[in-house]
Design a protein around this motif. Structure first.
Motif, mmCIF file in Angstrom:
data_model
loop_
_atom_site.group_PDB
_atom_site.id
_atom_site.type_symbol
_atom_site.label_atom_id
_atom_site.label_comp_id
_atom_site.label_asym_id
_atom_site.label_seq_id
_atom_site.Cartn_x
_atom_site.Cartn_y
_atom_site.Cartn_z
ATOM 1 N N ALA A 140 0.828 -1.208 0.000
ATOM 2 C CA ALA A 140 0.000 0.000 0.000
ATOM 3 C C ALA A 140 0.861 1.257 0.000
ATOM 4 N N HIS A 179 4.035 1.643 -1.165
ATOM 5 C CA HIS A 179 4.760 1.836 -2.432
ATOM 6 C C HIS A 179 3.850 1.770 -3.658
ATOM 7 N N ARG A 180 2.569 1.417 -3.463
ATOM 8 C CA ARG A 180 1.602 1.332 -4.564
ATOM 9 C C ARG A 180 2.023 0.292 -5.614
ATOM 10 N N ARG A 181 2.574 -0.826 -5.163
ATOM 11 C CA ARG A 181 2.991 -1.895 -6.075
ATOM 12 C C ARG A 181 2.910 -3.233 -5.350
ATOM 13 N N PRO A 224 -1.807 -3.857 -4.215
ATOM 14 C CA PRO A 224 -2.642 -2.716 -3.815
ATOM 15 C C PRO A 224 -3.924 -2.633 -4.637
ATOM 16 N N VAL A 269 -6.395 0.019 -6.109
ATOM 17 C CA VAL A 269 -6.337 1.444 -6.413
ATOM 18 C C VAL A 269 -7.676 1.906 -6.980
ATOM 19 N N ARG A 289 -6.046 6.579 -5.754
ATOM 20 C CA ARG A 289 -5.658 6.410 -4.356
ATOM 21 C C ARG A 289 -5.728 4.937 -3.970
ATOM 22 N N VAL A 290 -4.742 4.510 -3.165
ATOM 23 C CA VAL A 290 -4.765 3.144 -2.666
ATOM 24 C C VAL A 290 -5.845 3.036 -1.591
ATOM 25 N N THR A 341 -5.806 -3.541 0.038
ATOM 26 C CA THR A 341 -4.836 -4.529 -0.458
ATOM 27 C C THR A 341 -5.529 -5.881 -0.574
ATOM 28 N N GLN A 358 -11.979 -3.321 -6.750
ATOM 29 C CA GLN A 358 -12.079 -1.900 -7.065
ATOM 30 C C GLN A 358 -13.539 -1.492 -7.226
#
Length: 616
Positions: free
Chosen positions: A82, A84-86, A118, A120, A124-125, A128, A155
């Motif tokens: 979350a 690092h968004r990866r 993450p 998204v 925005r995250v 997870t 999502q």
């Protein structure tokens, strides 16, 4: 298989299933498609804090342990993903530094690896999606396909939940204060799990005065400040705005008093309200929910009743707890209000006149007009038996008009009969000032009767004698004095008016409350004498007359004369007289009440000698 998964979850979203139910089903289906995996879905709030949403195969103790963890560059697989968004893959929880602070949670459960991605939404995250493994490994290609589809479905589910929360916030949040609104309050009241066992109803004192004096912008600022302080002081209990100046808190029974004290303390500090520094003040009425009060209706009625008593009976700025006797008092008040309304409708309100006389010789100088009800059987009911009815503003204002008409008519009658009459005093209620037409009404009534206004005195109490900020009251009082009407401040010393108010809108007469006169007869009690002596000095400096109320004994009369008080009224001289009895009294020469000589004490003789010297 993935098509089935997609259709299943989208159908749940379309049906409006809650986020937790939808994600729980998603986790279970994914674990069925990918044996050997344990699925977990976490939410990330706006402060970057993790909260479990679904993890049906994980122990509740594990979910509880990670609830509230902050995302960071080294916070396990999920917190790091979350941050690092990866995607983050950890093939060995025991040795990977990302899990150094958290491996003690996972390893005892047999969880040896974790792969997290993450979720998204709108850049925005928001969460997870993770796979835990019971062996040291990373994801397979098929598992990557499953997660890719699951992230899309998550999502969609998260976005729908976000929209629902926004709509719910709009539906259940007060826009001015950000507190829960009335609709939310009504719902919480009937929910036993959320309604609490006690209710605190909170009214903002003098909000109308603030609005009228400084404008509604300042009033709104005051409401917002009070609401913010209330929410902070009441936490973790929920605070609501249920009306314009009414707030509420639902709490547990044993917390009512300490919670109320905490709230009152939080509001004591001055507040900057749009450039005006005000000291917030609230009154709290509280009640406990009874076992059989499932809807909370009775609890709310009782809290309302306690709040009413706080506002009306001198409890402003404090907590008033409901007790059964409050309902008894309310029923008595309602009966009095109904009795007075019927008397008004049937023209059974009459004026009686109590003489105001010189204390030294009984000479009558003026009268106070007192309202009486004539019952259908002819019985006369004194005001003390229906005074609670004047809590109803409409009643109070109507009785004032009736009394003014009666006094004007009787005054004209006595004058036409050639009877020398002094002034007649009529009591005013706070409601008489509220509509702003008092001066016009007085002029019209006396003009219609052909009675002179310079024979009228209007008595006000400290409850209407507000500060100089209340321009409407001040203007009306000044206009009445210009017409020749004199003003008397009744029951002085028992209310909350400041002495400084006398400087801005002076009155002509101070009337000492009966409670101080009563204390004159108590041996060793100097309180009454001290207060009266102080009032005499104030009145003398300000050029005001003083009238002692409730003079009922020769001893009181002597003590008042010794203190320098010249005027009094009470049953020692006469009870309230009807119009005919006043006419007979005024035809006597001199106009004196039945003789009640002063005891021949040294104090009284000194006062009489001083009066004769002054007269000479």
């Amino acid at each position: 298989m993935l098509v089935y998964l997609q259709n299943l979850i989208l159908e749940m979203v379309a049906r409006g299933e809650e986020l937790r139910a939808t994600t729980d089903r998603l986790c279970r289906e994914v674990e069925r498609l990918a044996p050997g995996t344990t699925c977990s879905i976490l939410a990330v709030d706006s402060d970057g804090v993790l909260h479990p949403v679904a993890g049906p195969s994980l122990p509740q103790t594990y979910n509880d342990a990670i609830d509230g963890l902050k995302i960071s560059a080294c916070a396990g697989s999920c917190g790091t993903a979350a941050f690092h968004r990866r995607q983050v893959t950890v093939t060995d929880i025991e040795t990977d530094p990302l899990w150094a602070d958290y491996k003690a949670l996972a390893l005892p459960l047999g969880l040896k690896a974790c792969w997290s991605s993450p979720i998204v939404s709108s850049g925005r995250v928001v969460g997870t999606f993770a796979f835990y493994y019971r062996e040291r490994r990373g994801p397979t290609d098929f598992e990557r396909d499953i997660v890719a589809k699951s992230l899309q479905l998550c999502q969609i589910a998260f976005e729908r939940d976000h929209r629902l929360r926004i709509n719910e916030r709009l539906l259940y949040t007060d826009t001015l204060t950000d507190l829960h609104n009335r609709a939310c309050f009504e719902q919480a009241l009937i929910e036993p799990s959320h309604g609490g066992s006690a209710l605190l109803l909170i009214d903002i004192d003098d909000l109308k005065l603030v609005n009228d004096t400084f404008g509604h912008g300042t009033g709104d600022s005051l409401i917002r400040i009070i609401a913010r302080r209330l929410a902070d002081a009441a936490a973790p209990h929920r605070a609501f705005r249920v009306g314009g100046d009414e707030l509420a808190v639902l709490a547990e029974t044993g917390e009512v008093v300490p919670l109320a004290q905490r709230i009152l303390e939080a509001l004591r500090a001055p507040a900057d309200c749009g450039g005006h520094v005000l000291v917030p003040s609230i009154t709290i009425g509280a009640a406990i929910r009874s076992i059989d009060d499932k809807s909370g209706t009775v609890m709310r009625q009782n809290a309302d009743l306690a709040l009413y008593h706080g506002k009306e009976d001198g409890g402003r700025g404090t907590l008033v707890l409901y007790a059964p006797e409050l309902r008894t008092r309310m029923n008595r008040r309602l009966r009095a209000i109904d009795q007075l309304r019927r008397a008004i409708a049937e023209d059974r309100i009459e004026a009686r006149y109590q003489p105001i006389a010189r204390l030294d010789n009984g000479e009558v100088l003026s009268f106070e007009a007192l309202a009486r009800i004539r019952e259908r059987d002819g019985t006369i009911v004194p005001a003390c038996e229906f005074h609670e009815a004047f809590a109803d503003a409409r009643n109070a204002a109507e009785v004032t008009r009736i009394m003014l008409r009666a006094v004007a008519s009787d005054l004209r009658l006595w004058m036409d009969a050639g009877v020398a009459i002094g002034r007649i005093a009529v009591n005013l209620a706070p409601a008489d000032f509220a509509h702003g037409r008092l001066v016009e009404d007085v002029q019209a009534i006396f003009a219609a009767a052909g009675a002179p206004l310079d024979r009228l005195t209007l008595e006000i109490t400290e409850s209407v004698y507000l500060s100089r900020r209340d321009q409407m009251v001040q203007r009306q009082m000044e206009a009445l004095r210009r017409l020749g009407v004199k003003l008397a401040l009744d029951d002085f010393g028992t209310g909350y008016a400041s002495l400084t108010h006398l400087l801005f809108t002076p009155v002509d007469t101070l009337k000492i409350d009966k409670s101080f006169v009563d204390h004159l007869t108590d041996d060793g009690e100097a309180g009454g004498a001290a207060v009266i002596n102080g009032l005499m000095r104030i009145a003398e400096k300000l050029g005001m007359d003083v009238v002692a109320e409730g003079v009922e004994s020769v001893d009181q009369r002597e003590r008042l004369v010794a203190l320098g008080c010249k005027l009094g009224q009470g049953h020692l001289f006469a009870a309230a007289l009807d119009r005919e009895a006043v006419g007979v009294l005024l035809r006597t020469t001199p106009t004196c009440l039945p003789e009640t000589p002063l005891p021949s004490s040294l104090r009284a003789r000194r006062i009489r000698r001083r009066d004769r010297k002054d007269a000479a």
